[in-house]
Design an enzyme around this catalytic site. Structure first.
Site, mmCIF file in Angstrom:
data_model
loop_
_atom_site.group_PDB
_atom_site.id
_atom_site.type_symbol
_atom_site.label_atom_id
_atom_site.label_comp_id
_atom_site.label_asym_id
_atom_site.label_seq_id
_atom_site.Cartn_x
_atom_site.Cartn_y
_atom_site.Cartn_z
ATOM 1 N N ARG A 112 -7.294 12.735 1.380
ATOM 2 C CA ARG A 112 -6.231 13.163 2.294
ATOM 3 C C ARG A 112 -4.852 12.667 1.876
ATOM 4 O O ARG A 112 -3.838 13.215 2.314
ATOM 5 C CB ARG A 112 -6.530 12.714 3.722
ATOM 6 C CG ARG A 112 -6.447 11.217 3.934
ATOM 7 C CD ARG A 112 -6.669 10.831 5.380
ATOM 8 N NE ARG A 112 -8.009 11.161 5.853
ATOM 9 C CZ ARG A 112 -8.491 10.742 7.018
ATOM 10 N NH1 ARG A 112 -7.745 10.011 7.827
ATOM 11 N NH2 ARG A 112 -9.721 11.051 7.381
ATOM 12 N N GLU A 151 -8.622 0.500 -3.096
ATOM 13 C CA GLU A 151 -9.306 0.457 -1.804
ATOM 14 C C GLU A 151 -10.232 1.659 -1.724
ATOM 15 O O GLU A 151 -9.825 2.788 -2.023
ATOM 16 C CB GLU A 151 -8.271 0.490 -0.677
ATOM 17 C CG GLU A 151 -8.767 0.016 0.657
ATOM 18 C CD GLU A 151 -7.641 -0.170 1.646
ATOM 19 O OE1 GLU A 151 -7.392 0.770 2.429
ATOM 20 O OE2 GLU A 151 -7.006 -1.240 1.635
ATOM 21 N N ARG A 190 -9.568 8.008 -0.602
ATOM 22 C CA ARG A 190 -10.550 8.379 0.411
ATOM 23 C C ARG A 190 -11.435 9.503 -0.094
ATOM 24 O O ARG A 190 -11.051 10.280 -0.972
ATOM 25 C CB ARG A 190 -9.857 8.796 1.706
ATOM 26 C CG ARG A 190 -9.094 7.667 2.387
ATOM 27 C CD ARG A 190 -8.550 8.124 3.727
ATOM 28 N NE ARG A 190 -9.610 8.280 4.694
ATOM 29 C CZ ARG A 190 -9.825 7.463 5.735
ATOM 30 N NH1 ARG A 190 -9.049 6.420 5.921
ATOM 31 N NH2 ARG A 190 -10.807 7.697 6.575
ATOM 32 N N HIS A 241 -3.541 -4.768 7.769
ATOM 33 C CA HIS A 241 -3.707 -3.613 8.645
ATOM 34 C C HIS A 241 -2.794 -3.750 9.861
ATOM 35 O O HIS A 241 -2.959 -4.660 10.679
ATOM 36 C CB HIS A 241 -5.143 -3.392 9.106
ATOM 37 C CG HIS A 241 -5.375 -1.957 9.544
ATOM 38 N ND1 HIS A 241 -5.643 -0.943 8.651
ATOM 39 C CD2 HIS A 241 -5.344 -1.373 10.753
ATOM 40 C CE1 HIS A 241 -5.785 0.200 9.290
ATOM 41 N NE2 HIS A 241 -5.602 -0.034 10.578
ATOM 42 N N GLY A 242 -1.822 -2.853 9.928
ATOM 43 C CA GLY A 242 -0.940 -2.774 11.093
ATOM 44 C C GLY A 242 0.184 -3.782 11.136
ATOM 45 O O GLY A 242 0.947 -3.810 12.108
ATOM 46 N N ASP A 289 -0.206 4.504 0.060
ATOM 47 C CA ASP A 289 -0.948 5.693 0.477
ATOM 48 C C ASP A 289 -0.059 6.743 1.130
ATOM 49 O O ASP A 289 -0.202 7.951 0.893
ATOM 50 C CB ASP A 289 -2.037 5.326 1.486
ATOM 51 C CG ASP A 289 -3.191 4.560 0.879
ATOM 52 O OD1 ASP A 289 -3.246 4.430 -0.357
ATOM 53 O OD2 ASP A 289 -4.043 4.075 1.648
ATOM 54 N N HIS A 290 0.855 6.302 2.001
ATOM 55 C CA HIS A 290 1.550 7.271 2.841
ATOM 56 C C HIS A 290 2.753 7.901 2.160
ATOM 57 O O HIS A 290 3.359 8.830 2.723
ATOM 58 C CB HIS A 290 1.864 6.651 4.196
ATOM 59 C CG HIS A 290 0.591 6.357 4.940
ATOM 60 N ND1 HIS A 290 -0.300 7.351 5.301
ATOM 61 C CD2 HIS A 290 0.008 5.194 5.301
ATOM 62 C CE1 HIS A 290 -1.358 6.811 5.890
ATOM 63 N NE2 HIS A 290 -1.191 5.508 5.896
ATOM 64 N N ASN A 338 0.854 -1.191 0.000
ATOM 65 C CA ASN A 338 0.000 0.000 0.000
ATOM 66 C C ASN A 338 0.891 1.242 0.000
ATOM 67 O O ASN A 338 1.743 1.404 0.888
ATOM 68 C CB ASN A 338 -0.902 -0.025 1.235
ATOM 69 C CG ASN A 338 -1.902 1.102 1.249
ATOM 70 O OD1 ASN A 338 -1.546 2.258 1.031
ATOM 71 N ND2 ASN A 338 -3.154 0.794 1.523
ATOM 72 N N HIS A 348 -5.681 3.641 -1.513
ATOM 73 C CA HIS A 348 -7.005 3.977 -0.971
ATOM 74 C C HIS A 348 -7.344 5.412 -1.349
ATOM 75 O O HIS A 348 -6.745 6.360 -0.833
ATOM 76 C CB HIS A 348 -6.980 3.809 0.553
ATOM 77 C CG HIS A 348 -8.293 4.054 1.220
ATOM 78 N ND1 HIS A 348 -8.473 3.918 2.577
ATOM 79 C CD2 HIS A 348 -9.510 4.429 0.737
ATOM 80 C CE1 HIS A 348 -9.723 4.204 2.898
ATOM 81 N NE2 HIS A 348 -10.371 4.526 1.795
ATOM 82 N N GLU A 390 -10.847 -9.641 3.086
ATOM 83 C CA GLU A 390 -9.578 -9.264 3.705
ATOM 84 C C GLU A 390 -9.830 -9.069 5.187
ATOM 85 O O GLU A 390 -10.597 -8.184 5.589
ATOM 86 C CB GLU A 390 -9.006 -7.994 3.085
ATOM 87 C CG GLU A 390 -7.673 -7.609 3.700
ATOM 88 C CD GLU A 390 -6.913 -6.557 2.921
ATOM 89 O OE1 GLU A 390 -6.102 -5.836 3.538
ATOM 90 O OE2 GLU A 390 -7.129 -6.439 1.692
ATOM 91 N N THR A 428 -8.312 3.361 8.927
ATOM 92 C CA THR A 428 -9.499 2.513 8.985
ATOM 93 C C THR A 428 -9.532 1.768 10.315
ATOM 94 O O THR A 428 -8.616 1.023 10.642
ATOM 95 C CB THR A 428 -9.500 1.520 7.815
ATOM 96 O OG1 THR A 428 -9.354 2.250 6.599
ATOM 97 C CG2 THR A 428 -10.792 0.738 7.773
#
Length: 247
Positions: A52, A73, A48, A197-198, A12-13, A10, A46, A154, A104
């Site tokens: 963001r 996503e 959003r 996630h995480g 995104d960041h 992912n 993702h 998922e 999320t």
């Protein structure tokens, strides 16, 4: 024979960092191409509702530039449905979304929105998009995901990871057992099972060892670790740990 385990990265960041200064860099597509070269099996992004991090133009660039599958996503909204159909990614992962959340916070409530989600999944699936439901390990949510025609679930691993870092190891192990039970149920129902996630270097092995899981989607940790050791090295080490856990 143990099935291979795919890694979706992912990005995104990377976009979060770009948007912090309102600049054109770092470019999420560049990060995605580096991840592809480092051995990622797919890229997740993702889009959003508040934009963001990932933006509409990023999704178009990723679809045009990648040689590996793109996992879009998104919240199951009319707007995102239109963008997904125009983008035509390999897959869409439907997630809950709240404007005020940092990330999320939990899985989608498929049971409570089953009729609408049935139509939404059908709309995407009819164009050849594989639809995944981002859910918790609750049996009702897994069964509802199968009933509405999703191809994939998922499983949300965030609570498992939080318990690990809080030092609540007995609770962590109980959560892992519930995730394993959920994965078994999903596989019995004919769903492909993913998780994410995480997840970090410390927490990935027990999840990767679950034989029903076919793909892990990992983002924030890999981008964070890349600050220190580079994206190629971070992805390589994550793959190494996944493969060791898989046996």
């Amino acid at each position: 024979m143990t099935r291979p385990l795919r890694l979706g990265v992912n990005i995104d960041h990377v976009a979060t960092l770009r948007n912090a200064r309102g600049s054109a860099y770092p470019d999420p597509l560049r990060a995605a191409l580096l991840a592809e070269a480092a051995g990622a099996d797919g890229i997740t992004a993702h889009l959003r509702e508040d934009r963001r991090h990932i933006r509409d133009a990023d999704m178009a660039a990723l679809k045009a530039g990648l040689g590996i599958p793109l996992n879009f996503e998104m919240a199951p909204t009319e707007e995102m449905g239109r963008i997904a159909l125009a983008t035509a990614p390999h897959a869409c992962c439907l997630v809950p979304e709240k404007r005020q959340e940092v990330t999320t916070e939990g899985g989608l409530d498929v049971v409570a929105d089953q009729a609408r989600l049935t139509d939404f999944v059908a709309m995407l699936s009819e164009t050849g998009i594989r639809v995944s439901m981002f859910i918790g390990h609750d049996a009702r949510q897994i069964e509802a995901s199968a009933a509405i025609g999703a191809a994939v679930v998922e499983l949300h691993t965030g609570h498992y990871c939080d318990l690990h870092y809080a030092g609540k190891f007995a609770e962590r192990d109980a959560e892992l057992a519930r995730l394993a039970e959920g994965a078994r149920l999903a596989a019995r129902l004919g769903l492909e099972v993913h998780a994410g996630h995480g997840l970090t270097f410390e927490t990935v092995a027990p999840i990767a060892a679950l034989p029903e899981i076919r793909e892990l989607n990992i983002g924030h940790f890999l981008i964070s670790e890349a600050v220190f050791i580079g994206l190629e090295a971070a992805i390589g080490e994550m793959r190494r740990r996944m493969e060791l856990a898989r046996g």
